[in-house]
Design a protein around this motif. Sequence first.
Motif, short mmCIF file in Angstrom:
data_model
loop_
_atom_site.label_atom_id
_atom_site.label_comp_id
_atom_site.label_asym_id
_atom_site.label_seq_id
_atom_site.Cartn_x
_atom_site.Cartn_y
_atom_site.Cartn_z
N TRP A 100 -12.37 -8.45 -8.95
CA TRP A 100 -12.52 -8.85 -7.55
C TRP A 100 -13.41 -10.09 -7.46
N THR B 64 0.86 -1.19 0.00
CA THR B 64 0.00 0.00 0.00
C THR B 64 0.90 1.24 0.00
N TYR C 196 -0.20 -0.81 -4.43
CA TYR C 196 -1.59 -0.41 -4.29
C TYR C 196 -1.53 1.10 -4.11
N HIS D 38 -2.65 4.43 1.32
CA HIS D 38 -4.01 3.92 1.63
C HIS D 38 -4.97 5.10 1.68
N TRP E 186 -2.71 -2.28 -8.01
CA TRP E 186 -3.98 -2.59 -7.36
C TRP E 186 -4.76 -1.31 -7.13
N SER F 185 -4.29 3.95 -3.37
CA SER F 185 -5.71 4.19 -3.16
C SER F 185 -6.18 5.44 -3.91
N ASP G 68 -7.97 0.33 -5.83
CA ASP G 68 -9.12 0.15 -4.96
C ASP G 68 -10.30 0.98 -5.48
#
Length: 449
Positions: free
Chosen positions: A211, A80, A129, A83, A167, A131, A169
């Motif tokens: 997902w 992450t 990742y 985040h 990734w 966000s 989100d």
Amino acid sequence: MISLNDFLEKAGKVVPSARQLERLRETQFYAFIHFSPNTYTGLEWGTGKEDPAIFNPTELDCDSWVEAIKAAGMKGAVITAKHHDGFCLWQTETTEHSIKNSPYKNGKGDIVRELAEACKRGGIKFGFYLSPWDRNASCYGTDEYNDFYRAQLTELLTNYGEVFHVWLDGACGEGPSGKKQVYDFESYFELVRKYQPNATIFKDDGPDLRWCGNESGSARASEWAVVPYELCCYCEKQTEGKLMEGSLEGMCNCNCDIGTLENIIYSEGLVFAPSEIDMSIRPGWFYHPEEEPHSLERLFNTYLKSVGANTTFNLNIPPMPNGLFDPRDVQRLKELGEKIRSTFAVNLCENAKITCTHTSPTQSEYLVELDGEKEIKYVELMENIAEGQRVASFRIAFRVDGLWAKDYENYTTIGNRKICPQDPVTCDAFKVIIMSSRGRADIEKIAAY
Ligand code: FUL
């Protein structure tokens, strides 16, 4: 209107991209690492108002993370980088809400770099990742935020070497101004393709991995990689035309087998979008000292139902405030790796004679004659997924003392890899009976353990 046979024939020829194929075949099991100010506050979703001064992993050692990840048999790590709280773990030019205002290495630290380099040294892949939801950025909720996000993405895509997985989100809450953001996902994807053409992009609905619909580690009973375009509209549509007038509505929920015939007949076109199972080794995504890692049994079962059910497996291990993995998690990862390695160490079909008979254009039987009697606990099947996913139902029969005994479970999909656990059965041969497929089945591997 197109005939059912033609429709299914085409459905069986929807194929993965090179990067999807690589993910399914080579890097199917990888680690998620959730690390942020939440690690210090005990929250799961930070507010964005955390003081960067709380972030200080004094014993951080990314090589030890990589070692623990490799012990479980995982082949990559996805951190992450940011985040929902907006705190950046790398030396970014885009915001002050980052590691440069933390005491860690006197503000000179860069955990994204430390991990990328440790992955390289350890021979595993590196991913991140980032966000889209950002509860700190003052521009969140305006057009400017898309530029801000693209600038962050560009830094991560261009300064840290090869990236295998990005990734994204889908979470979209309110930012500091109380406004939500309209994310310009397509422009984000463009950047990933431009700078890291081999990286897969995860988002709830594609473009590369979708997902699985839950965070508890369960695949659908039939986890097709070929699904309706309407559910994954960022993926390339590879077929045209509905078989039936009607609507997909009500079929998109998480528990529904979205790629089954009952659903795809209402789709205007099909896409290749395998699912990823993301789950944490503990109840939370971030570290909470009172939590315990899940049992070995649960994790191994999840492995069977992800890697062994045509999905990838992204298993999260949250570092502690000091920057190390909890020794209990390290131990569990080691046990998991040992369990996987020992279970699948000896393929009992190594010296078997395998013959295939096509009993109809969509039905086949594979006879596996073993070199002597063997006790089988798992049958593993792989389709030639590069050419498409075809098998829709099959059974397995075992020859025990000269008699054929069927495993009466009605298996559905195979896809990239299907692991079928068995009550241990001693036999000298077994048959894989493909009862229906979308065009002719093409089984690339049959193994037993
Ligand atoms: C979700 C997030 O809201 C969770 O905090 C976590 O990062 C999970 C992997 O994705 O959407």
